[in-house]
Design an enzyme around this catalytic site. Structure first.
Site, PDB file in Angstrom:
ATOM      1  N   LYS A  36     -57.777  18.105 -45.910  1.00 10.03           N
ATOM      2  CA  LYS A  36     -58.911  17.852 -46.807  1.00 10.03           C
ATOM      3  C   LYS A  36     -58.860  16.422 -47.317  1.00 10.03           C
ATOM      4  CE  LYS A  36     -56.240  19.978 -50.506  1.00 10.03           C
ATOM      5  NZ  LYS A  36     -56.188  21.047 -51.529  1.00 10.03           N
ATOM      6  N   ARG A 127     -57.419  29.787 -60.537  1.00 13.55           N
ATOM      7  CA  ARG A 127     -58.272  28.680 -60.104  1.00 13.55           C
ATOM      8  C   ARG A 127     -59.345  29.250 -59.177  1.00 13.55           C
ATOM      9  NH1 ARG A 127     -56.003  23.378 -56.999  1.00 13.55           N
ATOM     10  NH2 ARG A 127     -55.778  24.940 -55.359  1.00 13.55           N
ATOM     11  N   TYR A 243     -54.529 -11.366 -65.910  1.00 13.34           N
ATOM     12  CA  TYR A 243     -55.304 -10.981 -67.085  1.00 13.34           C
ATOM     13  C   TYR A 243     -54.426 -10.675 -68.291  1.00 13.34           C
ATOM     14  CZ  TYR A 243     -59.811 -10.492 -64.665  1.00 13.34           C
ATOM     15  OH  TYR A 243     -60.968 -10.729 -63.990  1.00 13.34           O
ATOM     16  N   MET A 291     -58.858  -5.972 -60.081  1.00 13.23           N
ATOM     17  CA  MET A 291     -59.678  -5.160 -59.193  1.00 13.23           C
ATOM     18  C   MET A 291     -59.403  -5.437 -57.716  1.00 13.23           C
ATOM     19  SD  MET A 291     -63.837  -4.782 -58.973  1.00 13.23           S
ATOM     20  CE  MET A 291     -63.978  -4.193 -60.663  1.00 13.23           C
TER      21      MET A 291
END
Length: 345
Positions: A36, A127, A243, A291
């Site tokens: 998956k 679940r 940063y 990022m």
């Protein structure tokens, strides 16, 4: 994506070795593969191709969209989230089996004509899955059940719930008409052959994850992120990097800026804790992961220059400890900007 400044080095031999190791630990049970989330982020079709060649015949995805590209492989595919009204046309075509999880899904499947299916029973995780009481009341009567399965909640721990779930599941043997029973995920395989039943469903351990100590030294690393150096620069003592100036050099430092950041799945948790590797030398991450970029200390690697490639230290247990992320998140978070390169070692 070709010619990308970041890539995933994916080790075919390690993947196959991990499956063989898990199959051996499964004893007489068949060993499948959870693929998956696009093979935990590594590429489901590439994984199915390699594991099918190795002898794996049972594969598990979450949704019907994940099942569709796998129809040509001639293997058994089970869709773990069952069947909605919107899925009936695809499910009825027979390319994969639904894992029915609810009373409504079972009614829907029967009304649509039934056919081979799998069923999830809840043995305590709360679940997905139908209840043991519903099964005792005849909920599955008239269904053509290939595999009855349940899922362990705490298999990565030595927890009393593991045995409670195993016993509850074992009590269903012979009561449903299912051809096979399946309980163990990766960690469950390590709990012993009594958890294997007829079919195991490893996921994380196939891809280099080590969910229990029993796998240490057995499971091999499959994925190594690599990134290209965008710039090499001299940073004098007393200057900050990145940063918010969270890191300040204490000496003159050679710094390389890599084409990699949290948008690629190299998370901010690696800020000041992660490292790159070059010829067995560790090159620490300096300051904040941003990022698209990270900074590493290359003072011990004078030969590295703009355009060169370095690997990230990404053995999953160590990387999870360094970043504070789970081994699952570290795999499934790897972004689309990586070029995925399968190799044989």
């Amino acid at each position: 994506m070709t010619n990308a400044p970041s890539r995933l080095n994916l080790d075919s031999a390690a993947l196959v070795s991990n499956w063989h190791a898990l199959a051996a630990m499964s004893g007489s049970a068949a060993c499948g593969a959870a693929i998956k989330a696009d093979g935990y982020g590594l590429g489901a079709m590439q994984i199915v191709s390699r594991l099918a060649d190795a002898g794996c015949r049972d594969f598990f995805v979450a949704t019907w969209a994940e099942a569709e590209p796998l129809a040509s492989f001639g293997v058994s595919v089970s869709v773990l989230h069952g069947v909605r009204e919107e899925d009936l046309a695809q499910a009825g075509a027979g390319g994969a089996r639904p894992v029915l999880n609810t009373v409504n899904q079972i009614a829907r499947w029967k009304q649509a004509g039934g056919g081979s299916c799998d069923v999830m029973v809840d043995t305590g995780m709360n679940r997905l899955g139908v209840s043991v009481d519903d099964i005792a009341a005849g909920l599955l009567d008239g269904l053509q059940v290939e595999t009855l399965m349940s899922h362990l909640a705490c298999a990565d721990q030595d927890h009393a719930m593991n045995e409670r779930q195993r016993m509850a599941f074992a009590a269903l043997a012979g009561r449903t008409g299912a051809r096979r029973m399946s309980l163990a995920n990766s960690a469950g395989i390590a709990l012993g052959e009594s958890y294997a039943f007829d079919l195991t469903r490893p996921g994380i351990a196939l891809y280099g994850g080590v969910p229990r100590p029993e796998f240490a030294g057995v499971i091999r690393q499959v994925v190594t992120p690599e990134a290209q150096i965008l710039q090499r620069r001299h940073v004098p003592a007393g200057a900050s990097v990145g940063y918010n100036a969270t890191f300040t050099t204490t000496r003159d430092t050679q710094v390389a800026i890599l084409n990699l950041g949290y948008a690629d799945g190299y998370f901010r948790g690696f800020s000041g804790t992660g490292a790159a590797l070059f010829e067995e030398r560790q090159l620490p991450v300096l300051g904040r992961v941003s990022m698209d970029l990270i900074a590493i200390d290359v003072s011990t690697a004078p030969e590295l220059a703009e355009g060169d490639w370095v690997a990230l230290d990404y053995g999953l247990p160590v990387a999870a400890a360094a970043s504070g992320m789970s081994q699952y998140e570290l795999l499934t978070g790897l972004g689309e900007r990586f070029q995925r390169c399968w190799t044989v070692s």
